[in-house]
Scaffold this motif. Structure first.
Motif, PDB file in Angstrom:
ATOM      1  N   LYS A  80       9.164  -8.366   3.824  1.00  0.00           N
ATOM      2  CA  LYS A  80       8.173  -8.211   4.886  1.00  0.00           C
ATOM      3  C   LYS A  80       7.020  -7.294   4.459  1.00  0.00           C
ATOM      4  N   ALA A  81       7.358  -6.245   3.699  1.00  0.00           N
ATOM      5  CA  ALA A  81       6.350  -5.255   3.326  1.00  0.00           C
ATOM      6  C   ALA A  81       5.308  -5.805   2.359  1.00  0.00           C
ATOM      7  N   GLN A  82       5.658  -6.854   1.620  1.00  0.00           N
ATOM      8  CA  GLN A  82       4.744  -7.436   0.628  1.00  0.00           C
ATOM      9  C   GLN A  82       4.219  -6.345  -0.311  1.00  0.00           C
ATOM     10  N   MET A  83       5.157  -5.616  -0.895  1.00  0.00           N
ATOM     11  CA  MET A  83       4.821  -4.453  -1.706  1.00  0.00           C
ATOM     12  C   MET A  83       4.044  -4.800  -2.981  1.00  0.00           C
ATOM     13  N   LYS A  84       3.140  -3.895  -3.338  1.00  0.00           N
ATOM     14  CA  LYS A  84       2.458  -3.895  -4.628  1.00  0.00           C
ATOM     15  C   LYS A  84       2.547  -2.477  -5.197  1.00  0.00           C
ATOM     16  N   VAL A  85       2.585  -2.390  -6.508  1.00  0.00           N
ATOM     17  CA  VAL A  85       2.666  -1.085  -7.163  1.00  0.00           C
ATOM     18  C   VAL A  85       1.507  -0.199  -6.704  1.00  0.00           C
ATOM     19  N   GLY A  86       1.828   1.042  -6.353  1.00  0.00           N
ATOM     20  CA  GLY A  86       0.809   2.010  -5.976  1.00  0.00           C
ATOM     21  C   GLY A  86       0.528   2.088  -4.494  1.00  0.00           C
ATOM     22  N   MET A  87       1.122   1.227  -3.697  1.00  0.00           N
ATOM     23  CA  MET A  87       0.906   1.305  -2.245  1.00  0.00           C
ATOM     24  C   MET A  87       1.444   2.621  -1.689  1.00  0.00           C
ATOM     25  N   ARG A  88       0.709   3.172  -0.724  1.00  0.00           N
ATOM     26  CA  ARG A  88       1.161   4.360  -0.002  1.00  0.00           C
ATOM     27  C   ARG A  88       2.152   3.913   1.078  1.00  0.00           C
ATOM     28  N   VAL A  89       3.295   4.601   1.153  1.00  0.00           N
ATOM     29  CA  VAL A  89       4.375   4.142   2.028  1.00  0.00           C
ATOM     30  C   VAL A  89       4.938   5.307   2.836  1.00  0.00           C
ATOM     31  N   LEU A 101      -6.601   8.182   4.524  1.00  0.00           N
ATOM     32  CA  LEU A 101      -6.571   6.722   4.338  1.00  0.00           C
ATOM     33  C   LEU A 101      -5.429   6.057   5.104  1.00  0.00           C
ATOM     34  N   GLY A 102      -4.386   6.787   5.395  1.00  0.00           N
ATOM     35  CA  GLY A 102      -3.224   6.186   6.033  1.00  0.00           C
ATOM     36  C   GLY A 102      -2.318   5.500   5.019  1.00  0.00           C
ATOM     37  N   TYR A 103      -1.223   4.980   5.529  1.00  0.00           N
ATOM     38  CA  TYR A 103      -0.211   4.343   4.669  1.00  0.00           C
ATOM     39  C   TYR A 103      -0.372   2.822   4.689  1.00  0.00           C
ATOM     40  N   ASP A 104      -0.285   2.229   3.503  1.00  0.00           N
ATOM     41  CA  ASP A 104      -0.366   0.765   3.417  1.00  0.00           C
ATOM     42  C   ASP A 104       0.831   0.100   4.075  1.00  0.00           C
ATOM     43  N   VAL A 105       1.988   0.756   4.006  1.00  0.00           N
ATOM     44  CA  VAL A 105       3.195   0.255   4.668  1.00  0.00           C
ATOM     45  C   VAL A 105       3.806   1.395   5.481  1.00  0.00           C
ATOM     46  N   VAL A 106       4.050   1.140   6.743  1.00  0.00           N
ATOM     47  CA  VAL A 106       4.774   2.073   7.607  1.00  0.00           C
ATOM     48  C   VAL A 106       5.999   1.337   8.130  1.00  0.00           C
ATOM     49  N   LEU A 107       7.169   1.879   7.827  1.00  0.00           N
ATOM     50  CA  LEU A 107       8.427   1.250   8.233  1.00  0.00           C
ATOM     51  C   LEU A 107       9.177   2.183   9.172  1.00  0.00           C
ATOM     52  N   ILE A 128      -1.062   6.136  11.923  1.00  0.00           N
ATOM     53  CA  ILE A 128      -0.989   6.594  10.526  1.00  0.00           C
ATOM     54  C   ILE A 128      -1.007   5.438   9.532  1.00  0.00           C
ATOM     55  N   ALA A 129      -1.042   4.205  10.022  1.00  0.00           N
ATOM     56  CA  ALA A 129      -1.134   3.049   9.130  1.00  0.00           C
ATOM     57  C   ALA A 129      -2.568   2.893   8.634  1.00  0.00           C
ATOM     58  N   ALA A 130      -2.700   2.440   7.390  1.00  0.00           N
ATOM     59  CA  ALA A 130      -4.021   2.232   6.795  1.00  0.00           C
ATOM     60  C   ALA A 130      -4.682   0.984   7.361  1.00  0.00           C
ATOM     61  N   LYS A 131      -5.957   0.871   7.142  1.00  0.00           N
ATOM     62  CA  LYS A 131      -6.654  -0.364   7.483  1.00  0.00           C
ATOM     63  C   LYS A 131      -6.043  -1.511   6.676  1.00  0.00           C
ATOM     64  N   CYS A 132      -5.786  -2.616   7.353  1.00  0.00           N
ATOM     65  CA  CYS A 132      -5.084  -3.767   6.778  1.00  0.00           C
ATOM     66  C   CYS A 132      -3.656  -3.408   6.376  1.00  0.00           C
ATOM     67  N   TYR A 192      -8.142  -5.180  15.840  1.00  0.00           N
ATOM     68  CA  TYR A 192      -9.512  -5.578  15.529  1.00  0.00           C
ATOM     69  C   TYR A 192     -10.131  -4.635  14.497  1.00  0.00           C
ATOM     70  N   PHE A 193     -10.167  -3.343  14.815  1.00  0.00           N
ATOM     71  CA  PHE A 193     -10.851  -2.410  13.926  1.00  0.00           C
ATOM     72  C   PHE A 193     -10.015  -2.028  12.703  1.00  0.00           C
ATOM     73  N   LYS A 194      -8.695  -2.147  12.799  1.00  0.00           N
ATOM     74  CA  LYS A 194      -7.839  -1.817  11.648  1.00  0.00           C
ATOM     75  C   LYS A 194      -7.236  -3.035  10.968  1.00  0.00           C
ATOM     76  N   GLU A 195      -7.173  -4.144  11.653  1.00  0.00           N
ATOM     77  CA  GLU A 195      -6.537  -5.359  11.137  1.00  0.00           C
ATOM     78  C   GLU A 195      -5.102  -5.104  10.685  1.00  0.00           C
ATOM     79  N   LEU A 196      -4.347  -4.368  11.485  1.00  0.00           N
ATOM     80  CA  LEU A 196      -2.954  -4.142  11.161  1.00  0.00           C
ATOM     81  C   LEU A 196      -2.147  -5.427  11.278  1.00  0.00           C
ATOM     82  N   THR A 197      -1.155  -5.560  10.439  1.00  0.00           N
ATOM     83  CA  THR A 197      -0.128  -6.588  10.604  1.00  0.00           C
ATOM     84  C   THR A 197       1.106  -5.886  11.162  1.00  0.00           C
ATOM     85  N   VAL A 198       1.563  -6.344  12.317  1.00  0.00           N
ATOM     86  CA  VAL A 198       2.699  -5.723  12.995  1.00  0.00           C
ATOM     87  C   VAL A 198       3.837  -6.736  13.055  1.00  0.00           C
TER      88      VAL A 198
END
Length: 355
Positions: free
Chosen positions: A168-177, A241-247, A262-266, A290-296
Motif C-alpha cells: 500500500k505504501a508504494q515505497m521508494k528509497v529515501g522516502m520520509r516515513v 516537508l512532512g512525511y511521504d508515508v504516514v502509517l 504531518i503527511a507530505a504533499k502527495c 485538493y491542496f495536498k493531494e493526499l492518498t488515504v
C-alpha cells in the motif's frame, strides 16, 4: 475441545464484569477432517490487537449475544494428519507450519477481480487457534523455514499484514516515513521500512518502553504525543516537508487526528489498525485532498501476501514479540494482561509439550 472464546459481547475495557466482554475456555465442536484438510497440533497462538475488538462485538456480533466467539488466528504448530487429497503443496505429517486464518474461495466476484480481501466465502475455514488442535484447508497452511522457531512462526500472519502495508505504501528509497503506534505491527513496520531505505523514520508512541524498542528496531526519531506537539515535532524533523508515508498502527481516535497534517504533499496516509466502529474523524477534504493531494487508504487482511511474508519472516527481529508466554489454561489471564498494554506481544502456548 476446549477453546478460548469470547463469552459475552460488550466493551472489553468496561470495568464492570457484568457488561464487558469476557473470555473463557469453552467446549466447542471440532470439525471433521475433509479430503483437502490439514489437522494441526497448535504450538503457539499469539493474541492479536484485534482480538479484544472481536470479543467486544466489533465484527458484527449482536449486542447481548451469549453465543461463544472462538478466538485465535495467529498460530504455529505441527501437522498431525493430512486429508487424502491434501497433496498439492508437499506438506507432510510432522512439518512445522503456520498459516492464513482465512481461505479465499477463488470463485466469487472479488476473488476473480483480484480482491481476495473481500472474498464472500473466506470465513468458511476461519477456525479458532486458541485450542490444542485445529483443522484448516491445505491452501491456508505454509511450512515454516528451518531457521524460524514455532514461537516466531505464529507471527506469520502479522508479518503478512506488514507485507500488505508495504504494498500500500508504494515505497521508494529515501522516502520520509512516520509510524504511529509502537505495538507489534508498528515495531514490525519500522523494521521493514528500514529495509526499504526510509529516511526521517519516526515513531509516535506514548509508552516509554515501546519508544525504546522502536529506537532499537530502526526509528531515527521518537515523538511522545503526551509531552510533545506532534505537528510541531514532525515539522522540525522533516524541515516542514512532512512525511511521504504516514502509517497509523495505533487504532486510537486520539492519535489519528494530527496525521493528515504531518503527511507530505502527495503523501500516502494509511490507517492500518482496528478502530471503534462508530468513530468518525473530522477530515477537511479541501485542505488534504485538493491542496495536498493526499492518498488515504486502509488495510484489511493480507491478500496475496503470505508467500512473501514467509520469506521476510527470518529477516526480522522478533525476540521482543515472543518473550511473554501464557499457557492455554491461563488464557483468561493472558487476555487480562493484553489489556494492560504492558507487553509488546503475548503468546499462548496451546500444548505444554511443544517448545
Amino acid at each position: 475441545m476446549k477453546t478460548l472464546c469470547g463469552v459475552r459481547v460488550g466493551d472489553m475495557k468496561d470495568p464492570n464484569p457484568e457488561t464487558r466482554g469476557l473470555v473463557d475456555l469453552v467446549d466447542i465442536p471440532f470439525p471433521e477432517l475433509g479430503p483437502q484438510d490439514v489437522r494441526i497440533k497448535v504450538a503457539y497462538c499469539a493474541i492479536c490487537g484485534s482480538d479484544p475488538h472481536v470479543v467486544g462485538g466489533c465484527f458484527g456480533e449482536a449486542p447481548g449475544s451469549t453465543k461463544p466467539i472462538p478466538l485465535g488466528h495467529e498460530i504455529s504448530g505441527i501437522i498431525l494428519e493430512l486429508g487424502p487429497e491434501a497433496n498439492h503443496k508437499g506438506l507432510k505429517v510432522g512439518d512445522r507450519v503456520a498459516g492464513n486464518f482465512l481461505r479465499p474461495c477463488g470463485g466469487c466476484y472479488y476473488c476473480q477481480n483480484g480482491q481476495q480481501q473481500f472474498c464472500e466465502n473466506a470465513q468458511t475455514y476461519n477456525r479458532p487457534g486458541d485450542a490444542p488442535e485445529l483443522i484448516w484447508h491445505e491452501d491456508q497452511v505454509y511450512k515454516l523455514p528451518d531457521n524460524v522457531s514455532l514461537k516466531e512462526g505464529c507471527l506469520l500472519e502479522p508479518v503478512s499484514i506488514i507485507v500488505r502495508m508495504m504494498d500500500k505504501a508504494q515505497m521508494k528509497v529515501g522516502m520520509r516515513v512516520c509510524v504511529c503506534g509502537g505495538g507489534p505491527i508498528g515495531l514490525l513496520a519500522l523494521q521493514t521500512f528500514k529495509m526499504y531505505g526510509a529516511t526521517s523514520l519516526t515513531l509516535i508512541e506514548p509508552i516509554a518502553d515501546r519508544r525504546a524498542l522502536g529506537k532499537e528496531l530502526g526509528a531515527e526519531y521518537l515523538i511522545d504525543p503526551m509531552t510533545q506537539d506532534v505537528v510541531e515535532a514532525a515539522n522540525e524533523i522533516t524541515a516542514g516537508l512532512g512525511y511521504d508515508v504516514v502509517l497509523d498502527c495505533s487504532g486510537s481516535p486520539r492519535a489519528v487526528a494530527p496525521l493528515p497534517e504531518i503527511a507530505a504533499k502527495c503523501g500516502m496516509l494509511i490507517y492500518g489498525a482496528q478502530y471503534p466502529n462508530d468513530y468518525e474523524m473530522p477530515f477537511n477534504i479541501s485542505k488534504y485532498c485538493y491542496f495536498k493531494e493526499l492518498t488515504v487508504t486502509g488495510v484489511m487482511v493480507a491478500p496475496y501476501a503470505y508467500p512473501r511474508a514467509l520469506q521476510l519472516l527470518p529477516h526480522l527481529n522478533l525476540s521482543c514479540l515472543t518473550n511473554t508466554v501464557f499457557e492455554l489454561d491461563d488464557g483468561v489471564k493472558a487476555f487480562e494482561a493484553q489489556l494492560t498494554g504492558k507487553y509488546p506481544k503475548i503468546l499462548i502456548r496451546c500444548n505444554p509439550d511443544i517448545d
